[in-house]
Design an enzyme around this catalytic site. Structure first.
Site, PDB file in Angstrom:
ATOM      1  CE  LYS A 180     -33.830  12.015   4.774  1.00  0.00           C
ATOM      2  NZ  LYS A 180     -34.962  11.115   5.125  1.00  0.00           N
ATOM      3  CB  CYS A 228     -43.127   0.514  -4.969  1.00  0.00           C
ATOM      4  SG  CYS A 228     -41.637  -0.252  -5.616  1.00  0.00           S
ATOM      5  CD  GLU A 286     -40.094   2.377  -7.783  1.00  0.00           C
ATOM      6  OE1 GLU A 286     -41.291   2.583  -7.484  1.00  0.00           O
ATOM      7  OE2 GLU A 286     -39.373   1.572  -7.183  1.00  0.00           O
ATOM      8  CD  GLU A 308     -48.108   2.273  -2.940  1.00  0.00           C
ATOM      9  OE1 GLU A 308     -47.302   1.469  -3.431  1.00  0.00           O
ATOM     10  OE2 GLU A 308     -47.864   3.491  -2.833  1.00  0.00           O
TER      11      GLU A 308
END
Length: 504
Positions: free
Chosen positions: A185, A295, A260, A394
């Site tokens: 997905k 990331c 993650e 972030e």
């Protein structure tokens, strides 16, 4: 410039080796982030489609042509996929750039990495045949024992938009190498190349149901996949809040997950570096590559006070030299962010930093020469303190915040001053200092005198709120294997725990 007239294929969901229209027939528009124009659409899966895909995956595992294959046989499929990716590299790279805003140079490199990842896991699939059954010596004449490595079963793979095909393959390749049946997905913000993977699988004759691809919205497709009773594991890469939701859904069924998630990674620069330009380029690459949508981006520069002024001066010169343009233009090194929502989010982070008292040393706005598209200038923010949002959260955009330090102890404290723990970098020619920082950094990935290089052979993942589990390397394969111990009693003698009735 690359051919922007590459047609956007109109695909359906890829389920059971064929293209299937979503049960509810809904579709989602594809918006080119460089032009803000709708260039196509993708199918929108819902829970009903998830049920169909899970059933197709279960059937694949039950069939001999997938469920009983050797690693060597699966390796042939993986190598065939790799060859097709390279054959279609030019088109796939262009589609990736049109869909996500990624520069064509980076998209083309991604396609090489996609093929390399399939090749790497093909090798591990072959090696798995000799490791599938491992005898264990108990120093006992009464028992024979061994350990089996078996496919985990049906696995759900939920992947992000920043490296649309590559991040998907980090999970798809080891899942198929292990012999699992997978349901991919991808993010609804960038799914074109993942759907093209379905066409590649169809062309090379991958057994039906071994890989199923469901595009669609997270709550409508990802949620039902995470909570499905017949999905044996979820592997997810994406945001922390979504990771928490997936973990919660999986917990109801005690379903294993690997996550993650985000990062706010530091890069620590010491005054003993020999070459300011080399360090400046790595610092830029660590935050501005892929438009900062990484990331593991080293988005917090922690630079020694004694060289801070000179280093920032070099950093500015390098930053001003970055070509910002349509991602299909030659030598473009910074394209748009992926969507209008991401564009607004990044600009809000920058304005919040300014209102909290930080200084926008460079950038912080839309480039003047680009009137359309979700472009943000590469941005450097100074006068940052550790209570500011820009230090803690972030951004997932081309934004670097800067803080200075005097001592090693202070640098380590600043580096670890984050809820995340994905990556960290140190720039110094002092080998022992680098070893000290390697030990002190609270993260899963350490870079010494560089930032961001990534290799298929090495584990990828973090700690703290950056998640748990590892992609890539042998660890990526172990993610999708179940360990089964087998113990056989080989003695002709009775066990003699109970008194035998025949001796009464």
């Amino acid at each position: 410039m690359a051919n922007r007239n590459v047609p956007i294929p109109r695909r359906q969901l890829y389920i059971g080796g064929e293209w299937r229209e979503p049960v509810k027939k809904n579709r989602i528009p594809i918006i080119n982030p460089a032009t803000e124009e709708i260039i196509g659409d993708i199918p929108a899966a819902t829970a009903e489609d998830v049920d169909i895909a899970v059933e197709a995956a279960r059937k694949a595992i039950a069939r001999d042509d997938w469920g009983s294959t050797t690693g060597a046989k699966r390796a042939k499929y993986l190598r065939a996929i790799a060859a097709k990716v390279l054959e279609k590299k030019s088109v796939l790279a262009t589609l990736e750039s049109l869909d996500s805003g990624k520069t064509l140079f980076e998209s083309a490199a991604d396609m090489d990495d996609v093929a390399g990842c399939f090749e790497y896991y093909a090798d591990l699939a072959e090696a798995l045949d000799s490791r599938r059954k491992i005898p264990v010596n108990l120093n006992s004449d009464s028992f024979k024992t061994y350990v089996l490595r078996e496919p985990l079963g049906v696995v759900g793979l939920i992947t992000p938009w920043n490296y649309p095909l590559l991040m998907a393959i980090w999970k798809v390749a080891p899942a198929l190498a292990a012999g699992c049946a997978a349901i991919l997905k991808p993010s609804e913000l960038a799914s074109i190349t993942c759907l093209e993977l379905g066409e590649i699988c169809r062309e090379i004759g991958l057994p039906s149901g071994a890989l199923n691809i469901l595009t669609g919205l997270g709550p409508e497709a990802g949620g039902p996949l995470a909570s499905h009773p017949h999905v044996d594991k979820i592997s997810f890469t994406g945001s922390g809040p979504t990771g928490s939701k997936i973990m919660t859904a999986a917990a109801q069924l005690v379903k294993p997950v690997s996550l993650e998630l985000g990062g706010k990674s530091p890069i620590v620069v010491f005054d003993d570096i020999d070459n300011l330009d080399i360090a400046a380029e790595w610092t830029l690459f660590g935050i501005f590559a892929n438009t900062g949508q990484v990331c593991s981006a080293t988005s917090r520069l922690i630079v020694q006070e004694s060289i801070a002024s000179a280093f920032l001066d070099r950093l500015l010169k390098w930053t001003k030299n970055i070509k910002i343009s349509d991602p299909l233009e030659e030598d473009c090194k910074l394209g748009p962010v992926v969507s209008a929502g991401q564009y607004e989010k990044v600009l809000k982070f920058i304005s919040n930093a300014k209102s909290e008292g930080a200084t926008i040393l460079y950038g912080g706005k839309r480039p003047q020469h680009l009137k359309k598209g979700y472009y943000v200038q590469p941005t450097i923010i100074t006068d940052v303190n550790t209570s500011m949002e820009i230090w803690k959260e972030e951004v997932f955009g081309p934004v670097l915040c800067v803080k200075t330090f005097k001592t090693e102890e202070e640098a380590i404290e600043l580096a670890n001053d984050t809820k995340y723990g994905l990556a960290a970098a140190v720039m110094s020619k002092d080998v022992r200092r680098c070893e000290r920082f390697t030990k002190a950094f609270q993260s899963g990935i350490i870079w010494i005198n560089c930032s961001q290089p990534t290799f298929n052979q090495l584990p990828w993942g973090g700690k703290k709120r950056s998640g748990f589990g590892r992609d890539l390397g042998e660890w990526g394969l172990e993610n999708f294997l179940n360990i089964k111990q087998v113990t056989e009693y080989t003695s002709a003698e009775p066990w003699a725990f109970y008194k035998s009735p025949s001796k009464n």
